[in-house]
Design a protein around this motif. Structure first.
Motif, PDB file in Angstrom:
ATOM      1  N   ALA A 257      18.252  63.496  34.862  1.00  0.00           N
ATOM      2  CA  ALA A 257      19.091  64.668  35.160  1.00  0.00           C
ATOM      3  C   ALA A 257      18.241  65.771  35.773  1.00  0.00           C
ATOM      4  O   ALA A 257      18.653  66.440  36.735  1.00  0.00           O
ATOM      5  CB  ALA A 257      19.782  65.161  33.899  1.00  0.00           C
TER       6      ALA A 257
ATOM      7  N   LEU B 219      18.507  67.284  39.779  1.00  0.00           N
ATOM      8  CA  LEU B 219      18.790  68.684  40.067  1.00  0.00           C
ATOM      9  C   LEU B 219      17.824  69.284  41.089  1.00  0.00           C
ATOM     10  O   LEU B 219      18.092  70.345  41.650  1.00  0.00           O
ATOM     11  CB  LEU B 219      18.732  69.507  38.774  1.00  0.00           C
ATOM     12  CG  LEU B 219      19.902  69.318  37.798  1.00  0.00           C
ATOM     13  CD1 LEU B 219      19.604  69.989  36.466  1.00  0.00           C
ATOM     14  CD2 LEU B 219      21.190  69.872  38.389  1.00  0.00           C
TER      15      LEU B 219
ATOM     16  N   ILE C 191      26.110  65.217  38.610  1.00  0.00           N
ATOM     17  CA  ILE C 191      24.702  65.184  39.031  1.00  0.00           C
ATOM     18  C   ILE C 191      24.373  63.821  39.647  1.00  0.00           C
ATOM     19  O   ILE C 191      23.623  63.722  40.621  1.00  0.00           O
ATOM     20  CB  ILE C 191      23.774  65.480  37.830  1.00  0.00           C
ATOM     21  CG1 ILE C 191      23.921  66.948  37.416  1.00  0.00           C
ATOM     22  CG2 ILE C 191      22.319  65.185  38.171  1.00  0.00           C
ATOM     23  CD1 ILE C 191      23.235  67.282  36.110  1.00  0.00           C
TER      24      ILE C 191
ATOM     25  N   LYS D 183      25.485  63.774  43.233  1.00  0.00           N
ATOM     26  CA  LYS D 183      24.510  64.489  44.077  1.00  0.00           C
ATOM     27  C   LYS D 183      23.301  63.609  44.380  1.00  0.00           C
ATOM     28  O   LYS D 183      22.869  63.493  45.531  1.00  0.00           O
ATOM     29  CB  LYS D 183      24.057  65.764  43.372  1.00  0.00           C
ATOM     30  CG  LYS D 183      22.897  66.506  44.069  1.00  0.00           C
ATOM     31  CD  LYS D 183      22.456  67.707  43.251  1.00  0.00           C
ATOM     32  CE  LYS D 183      21.300  68.463  43.921  1.00  0.00           C
ATOM     33  NZ  LYS D 183      20.039  67.721  43.889  1.00  0.00           N
TER      34      LYS D 183
ATOM     35  N   MET E 130      29.538  72.125  39.530  1.00  0.00           N
ATOM     36  CA  MET E 130      28.922  72.300  38.213  1.00  0.00           C
ATOM     37  C   MET E 130      29.604  73.434  37.442  1.00  0.00           C
ATOM     38  O   MET E 130      29.908  73.306  36.252  1.00  0.00           O
ATOM     39  CB  MET E 130      27.428  72.599  38.365  1.00  0.00           C
ATOM     40  CG  MET E 130      26.595  71.465  38.910  1.00  0.00           C
ATOM     41  SD  MET E 130      26.370  70.094  37.754  1.00  0.00           S
ATOM     42  CE  MET E 130      25.140  70.793  36.646  1.00  0.00           C
TER      43      MET E 130
END
Length: 272
Positions: free
Chosen positions: A134, A138, A191, A194, A224
């Protein structure tokens, strides 16, 4: 190879760090709760001994996870595996529709001491991979690897700290509003989207035939925010228990962890 460099302090940096704190807090609280539940079937001092191995495993595996993140940030095809794993994690959470506590209870029931220790460390591995991936996902794709790794390291340290210092707060939150677990995994799913799109972008640079779509930064953070706001509203509509009951249940888990750590520092992990 594992050089670190502090990234620029921008609004995006604080957004990434804030998201990591939220996810690390919820995942670390889940981790602590699962460890405590998985040793419940053992007798007497064996519970404390197994829990000590589990806590030690969580620390070691989190450190190894940070080292692994260095490779994931460098090679796009490893990010593809990361995206697939995070997507699987989110989907399986909603398909199973079981709380972490119930699942841990089912897995550990009837197992002996060493089988429980192995299961504890496999669980630690899963939580470490979840949080590290995670963190990696990001990181903006154009950010230098050294800066991205610095953020992942900060997230890993925060996770270890939150597993104890803020464990009561997040455990109380999950006890009173179990649906916050769903919010966390919905964020993980977004996430994963992405990271998957960024992987296709990277693959397109190597293999031009690969189709891709660039997700604008505002779209990602807007998603988000939407998941966080709507999810929090829905999660807090129906408390599962009172503040007092939620706090007492959280305190019991944290007290057991504290006792284990104290015993380990005194050389009394086995209760002697």
């Amino acid at each position: 190879m594992f050089g670190l460099e502090m990234p620029p302090i921008t609004p995006e940096f604080w957004a990434i760090l804030g998201t990591l704190i939220l996810l690390e807090g919820l995942l670390s609280a889940d981790n602590a709760l699962v460890l405590a539940v998985m040793v419940r079937h053992l007798k007497g001092d064996l519970q404390r001994k197994a829990l000590a191995y589990g806590i030690g495993g969580a620390v070691v595996l989190r450190i190894l996870g940070v080292l692994l993140a260095s490779y994931i940030l460098e090679y796009w095809w490893l990010r593809a595996f990361g995206a697939a794993y995070l997507a699987y994690l989110a989907i399986s959470h909603f398909v199973k529709n079981k709380s972490a506590e119930d699942e841990a209870d089912e897995k550990s029931e009837g197992r002996g001491f060493w089988a429980t220790v192995v299961l504890l460390n496999l669980t630690d591995l899963a939580f470490s991979v979840d949080s590290i991936l995670a963190g990696v996902a990001l990181i903006p794709r154009g950010m230098p690897r050294e800066q991205g790794l610095t953020i992942v390291v900060i997230g890993g340290i925060i996770g270890l700290i939150l597993m104890r210092i803020a464990a009561t707060v997040f455990l109380k939150l999950l006890n009173k509003y179990p649906a916050f677990d769903h919010v966390a995994y919905a964020l993980v799913g977004w996430i994963a989207v992405k990271l998957g799109l960024e992987t296709l972008e990277a693959a397109h640079e190597v293999f031009p035939a690969v189709p891709y779509w660039h997700m604008p930064t505002p779209v990602f953070w807007g998603g988000m925010a939407a998941i966080g706001i709507v999810g929090s509203f829905l999660a807090t509509r129906t408390p599962a228990m009172s503040d007092e009951a939620a706090e007492a249940k959280a305190d019991a888990v944290v007290h057991e962890i504290d006792e284990t750590v104290a015993d380990a520092s005194d050389g009394r992990i086995d209760g002697r």
